[in-house]
Design a protein around this motif. Structure first.
Motif, PDB file in Angstrom:
ATOM      1  N   ASN A  66      39.732  56.868  39.730  1.00 17.00           N
ATOM      2  CA  ASN A  66      38.697  57.042  40.754  1.00 17.00           C
ATOM      3  C   ASN A  66      37.339  56.570  40.262  1.00 17.00           C
ATOM      4  O   ASN A  66      36.975  56.815  39.111  1.00 17.00           O
ATOM      5  N   LEU A 102      40.062  51.977  51.755  1.00 20.72           N
ATOM      6  CA  LEU A 102      39.937  52.128  50.305  1.00 20.72           C
ATOM      7  C   LEU A 102      39.390  50.836  49.713  1.00 20.72           C
ATOM      8  O   LEU A 102      39.719  49.745  50.175  1.00 20.72           O
ATOM      9  N   LEU A 118      39.920  52.551  42.105  1.00 17.59           N
ATOM     10  CA  LEU A 118      39.872  52.967  43.499  1.00 17.59           C
ATOM     11  C   LEU A 118      38.576  53.675  43.822  1.00 17.59           C
ATOM     12  O   LEU A 118      38.116  54.535  43.066  1.00 17.59           O
ATOM     13  N   ARG A 120      37.037  55.677  47.289  1.00 13.96           N
ATOM     14  CA  ARG A 120      37.251  56.138  48.676  1.00 13.96           C
ATOM     15  C   ARG A 120      35.883  56.328  49.323  1.00 13.96           C
ATOM     16  O   ARG A 120      35.165  57.274  48.983  1.00 13.96           O
TER      17      ARG A 120
END
Length: 123
Positions: A66, A102, A118, A120
């Motif tokens: 993340n 995403l 990633l 979000r």
């Protein structure tokens, strides 16, 4: 849900160079030579397989990390390629699917393990 993720390596010195650059910090090694990188309570580890057999990649396996912004994902991806990783799949960017919108970037490490950066965005 997860406490840690571990990938196998056949050359932990090469892996250390790659992951030190990818994460912008030096990994810690334990007495068995396993490398450890922590972030926000999660731990990512690299190790020679304990059964003595060669490390191999998991077909269909992906380890995702993340990030707080698309810019962080891009920088992570660029560091990985510069340190010997291989860019795979589509170029870094937004994708929309059943999981929502995403921002994704994919790499393979020097041993072939598939990694994903990633972000979000707020929905």
């Amino acid at each position: 849900m997860y406490s840690h993720m571990m990938v196998g390596s056949n050359d932990t010195d090469k892996s250390k160079k790659f992951y030190d650059a990818l994460f912008e910090k030096e990994g810690r090694a334990d007495d068995k030579g396993r490398l450890s990188y922590g972030r926000r309570g999660s731990v990512f580890m690299v190790s020679r397989p304990i059964d003595g057999n060669p490390a191999s990649i998991g077909n269909g396996s992906t380890i995702g990390f993340n990030f707080d912004s698309p810019e962080e994902v891009d920088a992570w991806h660029q560091r990985g390629v510069a340190a010997g990783g291989t860019a795979i799949e589509d170029p870094p960017g937004y994708r929309e699917n059943a999981f929502g919108k995403l921002y994704l970037a994919y790499l393979r490490d020097p041993d072939g393990n598939k990694l994903c950066g990633l972000h979000r965005p707020a929905q």
